[in-house]
Write a protein that holds these residues in place. Structure first.
Motif, PDB file in Angstrom:
ATOM      1  N   GLN A  17      44.427  35.261  55.108  1.00 47.06           N
ATOM      2  CA  GLN A  17      43.868  36.564  55.493  1.00 47.06           C
ATOM      3  C   GLN A  17      43.193  36.482  56.861  1.00 47.06           C
ATOM      4  OE1 GLN A  17      43.471  35.100  52.587  1.00 47.06           O
ATOM      5  NE2 GLN A  17      44.218  36.517  51.007  1.00 47.06           N
ATOM      6  N   ARG A  20      45.819  36.237  59.637  1.00 48.81           N
ATOM      7  CA  ARG A  20      46.401  37.562  59.876  1.00 48.81           C
ATOM      8  C   ARG A  20      45.439  38.440  60.672  1.00 48.81           C
ATOM      9  NH1 ARG A  20      48.679  38.275  53.714  1.00 48.81           N
ATOM     10  NH2 ARG A  20      50.693  37.230  53.998  1.00 48.81           N
ATOM     11  N   HIS A  21      44.155  38.312  60.344  1.00 46.49           N
ATOM     12  CA  HIS A  21      43.145  39.108  61.054  1.00 46.49           C
ATOM     13  C   HIS A  21      43.052  38.670  62.518  1.00 46.49           C
ATOM     14  CE1 HIS A  21      39.698  41.679  61.563  1.00 46.49           C
ATOM     15  NE2 HIS A  21      38.938  40.668  61.934  1.00 46.49           N
ATOM     16  N   TYR A  22      43.111  37.359  62.774  1.00 46.26           N
ATOM     17  CA  TYR A  22      43.079  36.862  64.149  1.00 46.26           C
ATOM     18  C   TYR A  22      44.261  37.398  64.941  1.00 46.26           C
ATOM     19  CZ  TYR A  22      39.731  33.392  62.350  1.00 46.26           C
ATOM     20  OH  TYR A  22      38.655  32.771  61.770  1.00 46.26           O
ATOM     21  N   ASP A  23      45.419  37.484  64.280  1.00 44.30           N
ATOM     22  CA  ASP A  23      46.615  38.032  64.920  1.00 44.30           C
ATOM     23  C   ASP A  23      46.401  39.498  65.262  1.00 44.30           C
ATOM     24  OD1 ASP A  23      49.138  38.691  65.792  1.00 44.30           O
ATOM     25  OD2 ASP A  23      50.099  38.489  63.826  1.00 44.30           O
ATOM     26  N   LYS A  24      45.872  40.253  64.298  1.00 43.02           N
ATOM     27  CA  LYS A  24      45.652  41.686  64.488  1.00 43.02           C
ATOM     28  C   LYS A  24      44.672  41.950  65.631  1.00 43.02           C
ATOM     29  CE  LYS A  24      43.997  45.787  62.000  1.00 43.02           C
ATOM     30  NZ  LYS A  24      43.407  46.287  60.727  1.00 43.02           N
ATOM     31  N   GLU A  25      43.650  41.105  65.762  1.00 50.65           N
ATOM     32  CA  GLU A  25      42.630  41.274  66.788  1.00 50.65           C
ATOM     33  C   GLU A  25      43.051  40.696  68.140  1.00 50.65           C
ATOM     34  OE1 GLU A  25      39.732  42.961  66.451  1.00 50.65           O
ATOM     35  OE2 GLU A  25      40.443  43.521  64.444  1.00 50.65           O
ATOM     36  N   LYS A  29      47.697  34.764  68.352  1.00 49.62           N
ATOM     37  CA  LYS A  29      49.023  35.274  68.036  1.00 49.62           C
ATOM     38  C   LYS A  29      49.923  34.118  67.584  1.00 49.62           C
ATOM     39  CE  LYS A  29      48.744  39.680  69.115  1.00 49.62           C
ATOM     40  NZ  LYS A  29      49.026  40.737  68.120  1.00 49.62           N
ATOM     41  N   LYS A  38      59.304  38.905  58.835  1.00 51.18           N
ATOM     42  CA  LYS A  38      57.971  39.143  59.416  1.00 51.18           C
ATOM     43  C   LYS A  38      57.005  37.975  59.160  1.00 51.18           C
ATOM     44  CE  LYS A  38      59.348  43.174  60.765  1.00 51.18           C
ATOM     45  NZ  LYS A  38      59.741  43.368  62.176  1.00 51.18           N
ATOM     46  N   ARG A  40      54.937  34.707  59.832  1.00 54.01           N
ATOM     47  CA  ARG A  40      54.310  34.164  61.035  1.00 54.01           C
ATOM     48  C   ARG A  40      54.440  32.641  61.038  1.00 54.01           C
ATOM     49  NH1 ARG A  40      51.205  38.417  59.110  1.00 54.01           N
ATOM     50  NH2 ARG A  40      50.354  39.907  60.640  1.00 54.01           N
TER      51      ARG A  40
END
Length: 215
Positions: A17, A20-25, A29, A38, A40
């Motif tokens: 989680q 995924r949050h680091y990716d979203k922010e 990446k 999809k 990662r």
């Protein structure tokens, strides 16, 4: 060599989680994302970035600040400035926590005193206190009292602590069901007006927000 998000999570001890949050922010990446599934994937050199993020988080840095250090200010001088800034924030938080602890200690002492005095007859004693604010006029019921209290505190420009303040209601001698004045006072916070008088004090068990018990 690349690793799935699950493998990366296990090897770096960072939750899926969180990754995924680091990716979203935009903080971290994945090096590759499968267009069909999809899923990662991360490279082993990104593990160092993850370690850096974990270290910064343990020092109290926000994700936004970590992102700034990683991508905007990656020289030692900028990092040093960020550390100094974060240290100042933590020192203020420590001071704030000390104040909270001090307030809790005072509140604990007040409640312990109240418990020791429960069910004892009302006591008449001399009281010396500083007046922080007053409100005059007929006060008939609980709603009136609550309104006067809130108006009084709104007018007070002295920095006060709720544990150091108390409310005095002056009874109308001709009508004991009515109050003629309310005083917000403190025994520790100094003001221009020092007041001395005899008062009746008593402790009643019950929640503070059940005003009818007290008033």
């Amino acid at each position: 060599m690349i690793f799935s998000i699950g493998e990366t999570s296990k090897l770096t001890k960072v939750s899926i989680q969180a990754l995924r949050h680091y990716d979203k922010e935009g903080l971290l990446k994945p090096v590759f994302v499968d267009e069909d599934t999809k899923y990662r994937y991360y490279s082993i050199d990104q593990f160092l970035q993850i370690d850096f993020i974990k270290r910064c988080k343990s020092l109290g840095f926000s994700l936004e600040k970590i992102k700034q250090i990683l991508y905007e200010g990656n020289n030692l001088e900028d990092i040093l400035k960020s550390i100094s800034f974060q240290k100042d924030i933590i020192e203020k938080e420590i001071e704030n926590l000390k104040n909270i602890k001090s307030n809790l200690v005072r509140l604990e002492s007040t409640l312990s005193s109240a418990m020791n005095n429960l069910n004892k007859p009302p006591q008449v004693k001399e009281l010396e206190f500083f007046v922080l604010g007053t409100s005059k006029g007929e006060i008939k019921d609980n709603n009136d009292i609550e309104t006067h209290i809130r108006k009084n505190f709104k007018k007070i420009d002295i920095s006060y602590n709720i544990n150091d303040t108390f409310i005095i209601l002056k009874v109308d001698k001709n009508n004991c069901n009515c109050y003629e004045e309310m005083i917000v006072a403190s025994s520790t916070i100094k003001s221009d007006t020092l007041y001395k008088n005899k008062v009746v004090s008593l402790f009643i068990e019950g929640a503070a927000f059940k005003n009818e018990i007290y008033f």
